[in-house]
Design an enzyme around this catalytic site. Structure first.
Site, PDB file in Angstrom:
ATOM      1  N   SER A 112       0.854  -1.184   0.000  1.00  0.00           N
ATOM      2  CA  SER A 112       0.000   0.000   0.000  1.00  0.00           C
ATOM      3  C   SER A 112       0.890   1.234   0.000  1.00  0.00           C
ATOM      4  O   SER A 112       2.059   1.176   0.400  1.00  0.00           O
ATOM      5  CB  SER A 112      -0.875   0.013   1.261  1.00  0.00           C
ATOM      6  OG  SER A 112      -1.505   1.265   1.456  1.00  0.00           O
ATOM      7  N   TYR A 161      -2.027  -0.482  10.414  1.00  0.00           N
ATOM      8  CA  TYR A 161      -2.175  -0.837   9.000  1.00  0.00           C
ATOM      9  C   TYR A 161      -0.890  -0.538   8.238  1.00  0.00           C
ATOM     10  O   TYR A 161      -0.394  -1.380   7.473  1.00  0.00           O
ATOM     11  CB  TYR A 161      -3.349  -0.061   8.394  1.00  0.00           C
ATOM     12  CG  TYR A 161      -3.447  -0.178   6.888  1.00  0.00           C
ATOM     13  CD1 TYR A 161      -4.022  -1.297   6.295  1.00  0.00           C
ATOM     14  CD2 TYR A 161      -2.964   0.838   6.061  1.00  0.00           C
ATOM     15  CE1 TYR A 161      -4.096  -1.406   4.918  1.00  0.00           C
ATOM     16  CE2 TYR A 161      -3.043   0.739   4.691  1.00  0.00           C
ATOM     17  CZ  TYR A 161      -3.608  -0.389   4.115  1.00  0.00           C
ATOM     18  OH  TYR A 161      -3.678  -0.495   2.748  1.00  0.00           O
TER      19      TYR A 161
END
Length: 261
Positions: free
Chosen positions: A141, A154
């Protein structure tokens, strides 16, 4: 590795980018083993009348090592071989500071995003090494190289995916297995919508979220061209450049751009 005629395993196939990966791979002539946890089975079944035995659906929680370890034999029984895996499945954390997160939430994010990817790589790598040509694509990501507001766990999980993937590339450089790491920016999926994210200047071309269709196409292109790293979306490309130039400034910019509703 060109996907035509290859057997590709896709995690998180029940929706968003994963569903698009399955569809586009099939359109390119690949055989696909779609890994689904809870939802999306009906969407995958709807492709069967068109693609027949070129697609199979397998239920597994990738955060569960025992579930993952059963997958290779299940897939081999249907398709006969395994040529590539795309580790796409992932979850966001609740938008809270580390101080306000409980350990159960932290563990779940790490289990799905990092350990799920690790389990998949470990379970399938022996089979990939036996193929004339094979490939591993791991979806990290933009948050894997740049901290996202109230998404510290995350980001940590996706940074771990980044380093795992780059380490695998180094370990496998003299083998038949190629390795690609993908850094998507904002993708217009239910995962993002349900998280309650507001991107300042979202209609600005430079930061506009890309569609799952575009993200999937970019990921497959990276696999087919044996890319070392892939940046999906203008925001990922811009922030990657800025973070290399001035990490603190880039962090300040993303803090202003991303707001939680």
């Amino acid at each position: 590795m060109k996907v035509l005629g290859k057997v590709i395993v896709v995690t998180g196939a029940g929706g968003g980018i994963g569903k698009e990966l399955v569809r586009q791979l099939l359109e390119k002539g690949a055989r696909v083993a779609a890994i689904i946890h809870k939802s999306g089975l009906e969407d995958i079944k709807s492709l069967t009348p068109v693609y027949g035995d070129k697609i199979s659906a397998h239920r597994a929680n990738i955060a569960n090592k025992e579930d993952v370890e059963k997958l290779p034999e299940e897939i081999l029984a249907v398709h006969g071989c395994i040529d590539g895996i795309i580790n796409n499945a992932g979850i966001l954390q609740n938008f809270r500071s580390v101080n306000d997160l409980d350990y159960e939430q932290i563990q779940r994010v790490m289990d799905v995003n990092f350990y799920g990817t690790l389990y998949m790589c470990k379970a399938f790598l022996p089979h990939l090494l036996n193929r004339p040509e094979a490939h591993i694509t791991n979806v990290s990501s933009m948050g894997g190289f740049l901290p996202v507001p109230l998404q510290s766990i995350y980001s940590a999980s996706k940074a771990a995916v980044k380093m795992l993937t780059e380490g695998l590339h180094l370990e496998l450089r003299n083998t038949n297995v190629g390795v690609t790491v993908v850094f998507p920016g904002g993708v217009d999926t239910n995962l993002v919508k349900n998280a309650g994210i507001e991107l300042e200047g979202a209609n600005n071309h430079s930061y506009k979220m890309i569609s799952p269709t575009e993200a999937a196409s970019t990921i497959i292109n990276g696999m087919e061209n044996k890319k070392y790293r892939v940046l999906a979306g203008n925001d990922a490309k811009i922030m990657d450049f800025l973070y290399r130039l001035n990490p603190k400034k880039a962090t300040d910019i993303i803090a202003k751009k991303i707001k939680t509703l």
